[in-house]
Design an enzyme around this catalytic site. Structure first.
Site, mmCIF file in Angstrom:
data_model
loop_
_atom_site.group_PDB
_atom_site.id
_atom_site.type_symbol
_atom_site.label_atom_id
_atom_site.label_comp_id
_atom_site.label_asym_id
_atom_site.label_seq_id
_atom_site.Cartn_x
_atom_site.Cartn_y
_atom_site.Cartn_z
ATOM 1 N N GLY A 8 0.953 -1.129 -0.117
ATOM 2 C CA GLY A 8 -0.083 -0.078 0.193
ATOM 3 C C GLY A 8 0.790 1.189 0.249
ATOM 4 O O GLY A 8 1.905 1.390 0.716
ATOM 5 N N ALA A 9 0.620 2.017 -0.973
ATOM 6 C CA ALA A 9 1.567 3.432 -0.895
ATOM 7 C C ALA A 9 0.585 4.632 -0.897
ATOM 8 O O ALA A 9 0.654 5.641 -1.767
ATOM 9 C CB ALA A 9 2.316 3.268 -2.292
ATOM 10 N N GLY A 10 -0.253 4.787 -0.072
ATOM 11 C CA GLY A 10 -1.083 5.771 0.188
ATOM 12 C C GLY A 10 -0.555 6.372 1.490
ATOM 13 O O GLY A 10 0.769 6.512 1.455
ATOM 14 N N ALA A 78 -1.276 -5.784 -5.363
ATOM 15 C CA ALA A 78 -1.245 -7.033 -4.841
ATOM 16 C C ALA A 78 -2.650 -7.756 -5.217
ATOM 17 O O ALA A 78 -3.731 -7.095 -4.650
ATOM 18 C CB ALA A 78 -0.992 -6.881 -3.347
ATOM 19 N N CYS A 159 -15.425 7.448 9.427
ATOM 20 C CA CYS A 159 -14.756 8.684 9.168
ATOM 21 C C CYS A 159 -15.991 9.740 8.649
ATOM 22 O O CYS A 159 -16.650 9.710 7.648
ATOM 23 C CB CYS A 159 -14.101 8.314 7.712
ATOM 24 S SG CYS A 159 -13.007 9.617 7.041
ATOM 25 N N CYS A 353 -7.096 16.905 14.605
ATOM 26 C CA CYS A 353 -7.920 17.227 13.310
ATOM 27 C C CYS A 353 -7.839 18.540 13.281
ATOM 28 O O CYS A 353 -8.374 19.284 13.805
ATOM 29 C CB CYS A 353 -8.975 16.432 13.389
ATOM 30 S SG CYS A 353 -9.172 15.079 12.094
ATOM 31 N N LYS A 388 -5.203 24.525 7.491
ATOM 32 C CA LYS A 388 -5.494 23.216 6.503
ATOM 33 C C LYS A 388 -4.638 23.357 5.224
ATOM 34 O O LYS A 388 -4.156 22.492 4.703
ATOM 35 C CB LYS A 388 -6.867 22.908 6.482
ATOM 36 C CG LYS A 388 -7.327 21.608 5.791
ATOM 37 C CD LYS A 388 -7.952 20.693 6.617
ATOM 38 C CE LYS A 388 -7.978 19.466 5.696
ATOM 39 N NZ LYS A 388 -8.619 18.317 6.660
#
Ligand code: FAD
Length: 425
Positions: A8-10, A78, A159, A353, A388
């Site tokens: 995973g490359a997030g 994958a 979320c 956040c 932000k």
């Protein structure tokens, strides 16, 4: 010498690879497996959906960065993890063996759990940049012929921040376009109250977000279960504290964005001992899977039990700050194991956040994320919007340069001056 693979490359996988690379011994090999070569900054997707950002503004080609850092980068994705064989099968049929694996595959979006939900149905999404582009095209069509808007989060969602963000961002954009007076807005959420956020609230997020909704004339339905979505009509069941349906709403809409429930991705879901029934990776406090101790997990794909039982199921959000602490603990632990030592580092699991409203926003600090807390703070103001924007700029710079130092805490302390997170540590 060891083979270490990050799957995973997030957000979490990229941070993981950057933080691990300089800590490895000469001769150890680090590989990253992604789906395509490009990284997209997910928190900016709501801005893409209203045209405040282009896709190209928030994407980075990781091939070049990984090459510079000496990390092998596989982009074919994958197909399946085979933990009993210490092997990852790739989509092209080839395989990669590992001594240590870090699973960073994020969420699969469970739109199929509600008939008609999602970009292949009748609602939009901001969970992926390509969804955001589709949401934007639909928004441009909508402004030609405005009508009611529904924004929110479906049952099982974990979320919630981006749903609030998107409702307020839409409100800001519609006011800019001078058509807000033609758009009744409703926020539909599985949370038991506005501002719960899957965290039983943080500071006064209930008061702050309710007040913001009232100020902006956004109605809300909480304890909501989306039964079905048809073109222009959402059927929502509102349940009482005992979970029984107290009212069924048939809500017309001309535009809707609903966040779905998440589950683990198919490459890992259903592997005995590795995942829970939703496909999230089971870990102990050191981010390590108990059944396969050479596997670690970081990010949204990690199994975390809900904070409280809610009448409509909700999950716990996994936010960037917390994710980075999982990454740092995992890097320390893998290096310890390579040296023949024990893995003892634990993530701090604090949540910080910034929820943007387009012209203002709220910030909160939850330490730890799961109540009761040592720090339980929230605040509102235009500064959050600017913070932000600055965050996005500095974060993308970090990813582009391949910087290995942990980023979030430094940004929050040094750039934002929020010292709350240090108070109780
Ligand atoms: P992701 O970033 O989604 O990365 C997972 C990666 O795994 C993806 O690149 C995917 O392609 C890859 N992958 C999946 N399956 C495979 C496979 N089989 N083979 C290879 N690769 C695979 N958090 C905050 O702290 N602040 C915010 O403002 C914020 N905003 C958010 C806005 C939105 C719209 C969403 C959805 C979440 C937001 N979050 C925010 C929460 C969280 O920080 C992000 O979701 C973050 O991207 C999660 O990181 P991750 O690495 O776990 O998952």
């Amino acid at each position: 010498m060891a083979e270490i693979v990050v799957l995973g490359a997030g957000l979490s996988g990229t941070l993981m690879a950057y933080e691990l690379a300089p800590k490895l011994r000469k001769g150890d090999r680090l590989s990253v497996i992604g789906q395509g070569s490009r990284y997209h900054f997910v928190p900016s997707n709501p801005w893409v959906a209203v045209g405040w950002r282009e896709k190209s503004d928030i994407e980075i080609d990781l091939d070049e960065v990984m090459r510079r850092k000496g990390i092998r980068h596989f982009t074919q994705g994958a197909r399946r993890a085979h933990p009993a064989e210490n092997r990852i099968e790739l989509e092209d049929g080839s395989s990669i063996d590992y001594d240590y694996l870090v699973i960073a595959t994020g969420p699969e979006l469970a739109f199929d759990e509600v008939p008609g939900l999602g970009p292949d149905g009748h609602t939009q999404s901001v969970c992926h940049v390509d969804h955001a582009l589709k949401a934007r095209a639909a928004f441009e069509r909508f402004v030609e012929n405005p009508g009611p808007i529904i924004v929110g989060a479906a049952q099982g969602a974990s979320c919630f921040g981006p749903a609030y963000e998107f409702a307020f961002i839409l409100d800001t954009e519609l006011r800019k376009r001078r058509i807000r007076d033609r758009v009744p807005m409703t926020f539909v959420t599985s949370e038991p109250y506005v501002g719960h956020l899957g965290l039983d609230g943080v500071g006064d997020t209930k008061g702050l977000l309710e007040s913001e909704m009232r100020d902006r004339h956004i109605k809300w339905i909480t304890n909501a279960k989306v039964k079905t979505v048809e073109a222009g009509k959402m059927t929502v069941e509102e349940v009482g504290d005992d979970g029984a349906v107290v009212r069924t709403h048939e809500l017309p809409f001309a535009y809707s964005m609903m966040l779905p429930a998440f589950r683990g991705v198919t490459a890992v879901r259903g592997i005995e001992g590795l995942t829970n029934p939703r496909g999230f990776i089971l870990t102990d406090k050191t981010q390590r899977n108990p059944a396969f101790p050479n596997i670690f997990a970081v990010g949204v794909g990690v199994a975390i039990p809900p904070v409280t039982v809610t009448p409509v199921p909700t999950g716990v959000p996994k936010t960037g700050f917390m994710i980075e602490s999982m990454v740092t603990a995992t890097a320390i632990n893998i290096v310890a194991l390579l040296r023949g030592e024990t893995a003892t580092a634990q993530a701090t699991w604090n949540a910080v956040c910034l929820a943007d409203f387009g012209d203002s926003g709220i910030a909160f600090v939850a330490q730890p994320e799961i109540p009761p807390r040592n720090v339980n703070w929230s605040s509102k103001g235009a500064w959050v919007h600017y913070a932000k924007v600055a965050f996005e700029k500095f974060f993308l710079r970090k990813i582009r340069l391949g910087e290995s130092e942990p980023f979030y805490e430094r940004f929050v302390l040094e750039k934002l001056g929020i010292r709350k997170i240090k108070q109780a540590s």
